[in-house]
Design an enzyme around this catalytic site. Structure first.
Site, PDB file in Angstrom:
ATOM      1  N   SER A 115       1.569  -1.005  -0.365  1.00 35.23           N
ATOM      2  CA  SER A 115       0.285  -0.321  -0.162  1.00 35.23           C
ATOM      3  C   SER A 115       1.050   1.039  -0.282  1.00 35.23           C
ATOM      4  CB  SER A 115      -0.718   0.173   0.954  1.00 35.23           C
ATOM      5  OG  SER A 115      -0.451   1.075   2.422  1.00 35.23           O
ATOM      6  N   LYS A 116       0.250   2.299  -0.388  1.00 30.60           N
ATOM      7  CA  LYS A 116       1.009   3.762  -0.738  1.00 30.60           C
ATOM      8  C   LYS A 116       1.828   3.835   0.571  1.00 30.60           C
ATOM      9  CE  LYS A 116      -0.497   6.049  -4.782  1.00 30.60           C
ATOM     10  NZ  LYS A 116      -2.036   6.113  -4.680  1.00 30.60           N
ATOM     11  N   ARG A 117       0.855   3.354   1.597  1.00 34.82           N
ATOM     12  CA  ARG A 117       1.639   4.432   2.822  1.00 34.82           C
ATOM     13  C   ARG A 117       2.464   3.040   4.140  1.00 34.82           C
ATOM     14  NH1 ARG A 117      -3.507   5.673   1.952  1.00 34.82           N
ATOM     15  NH2 ARG A 117      -4.643   3.732   2.093  1.00 34.82           N
TER      16      ARG A 117
END
Ligand code: GLU
Length: 322
Positions: free
Chosen positions: A250-252
């Protein structure tokens, strides 16, 4: 002339899964002597940040990707930032309204969640919208509208949708799996589905290549192309790269962002080599530039034993990046 694009949402830093989709789309166009555009998909203002958009462009440049059109270089379809293209979405919405393809929906998130958790509720239908507001009478609409601004939903035909995906092959979605979807939210924001369709059409995109997490958006977007009288591009969905723990990136997840690789001193050529090898474009995971990969690019069929739409990197490949 074939035209492709990469269209990130600036809600986080790019990770190697995003990079794989960007590289594949870029390679597809460079191999075809086509054009490649970059578009910032920031209509979801609560999630988007201008500083992250800038970082995403820097990360793509670090990979060696260039673009013929984009927010920083301009082009004949400018602006390349969705928040500056609202009048186009408004015009499309009007066309859909005139064609009687939309209806107001007063359901709140909590109402939909309550139905989903009831026995035989939404969950058993795969989370599809059950069409509660589609058949309201004019009086019911007025009564509900007195207290609440509605969202606008698009009427799907309820028929199965089949298309040929350049990567996944023939894909069919059952009619129930693609229910009526929101094109404008109650807070006035246009949905991703509407904006991406309007923009890809307006920008003359012929080849949409993106991550497999968006595969189930395609039947909705195909319905929008049809309702708006637009020619649909061809679609290809590249597998998502799985993290070392076997989970989606995930981008996070900061540990595998391009920025973190760069900060750790990993050369972009090393990452490209690992991705190119995992995709089967090269025989050895040796450092290579994106440009050197242009002749070897091709869609890769699903491999035996691998989950649909997933590309797992072996431990030894992960070790080359960490
Ligand atoms: N903006 C979308 C995302 O970052 C991608 C849109 C697309 O490629 O269709 O997930």
């Amino acid at each position: 002339m074939r035209r492709g694009r990469f269209a990130p949402t600036p809600s986080g830093l790019l990770h190697i899964g995003n990079a794989f989709a960007a590289v594949a789309s870029w390679l597809q166009m460079r191999q075809a002597n086509g054009q490649f555009a970059l578009r910032v998909e920031d209509i979801d203002t609560a999630r988007s940040r201008a500083d992250l958009a800038q970082k995403q462009l820097d990360d793509l440049r670090w990979l060696g990707i260039d673009w013929d059109e984009g927010p920083d270089v301009g082009g004949r379809h400018a602006p390349y930032v969705q928040s500056e293209r609202m009048t186009l979405y408004e015009a499309a919405l009007e066309r859909l309204e005139q064609a009687d393809m939309l209806y107001p929906c007063y359901c709140s998130r909590s109402e939909l969640a309550r139905i989903a958790s009831a026995p035989h509720g939404l969950a058993s239908e795969g989370g599809a919208y059950p069409g509660l507001c589609r058949h309201l009478s004019e009086e019911e609409r007025q009564a509900k509208g007195a207290h609440k601004t509605p969202a606008l939903r698009f009427k799907m035909a309820g028929q199965p949708v089949t298309f040929r995906d350049g990567w996944a092959g023939e894909v069919t979605f059952a009619g129930e799996a693609v229910s009526d979807f929101v094109v404008k939210r109650a807070d006035g924001m246009f949905s991703y589905q509407l904006a991406v369709t309007v923009d890809d059409a307006a920008m003359g995109i012929t080849d949409v290549l993106r991550g497999a997490d968006l595969l189930d958006s395609t039947p909705r977007q195909l319905a929008l192309y049809e309702a708006l009288g637009l020619t649909a591009p061809s679609f290809a969905h590249v597998p998502l790269i799985l993290g070392a723990n076997g989970e989606r990136l995930s981008k996070r997840d900061r540990s595998i962002t391009l920025a973190s690789l760069r900060d750790a001193g990993v050369a972009p050529e090393r990452l490209i080599g690992v991705m190119g090898f995992a995709a089967g474009w090269i025989d050895r995971p040796e450092p290579v530039s994106v440009r050197e990969l242009i002749p070897s690019f091709r869609a890769v069929r699903q491999r035996e034993g691998e989950p649909q739409g997933r590309l797992a990197l072996s431990d030894s490949l992960w070790r080359m990046l960490t």
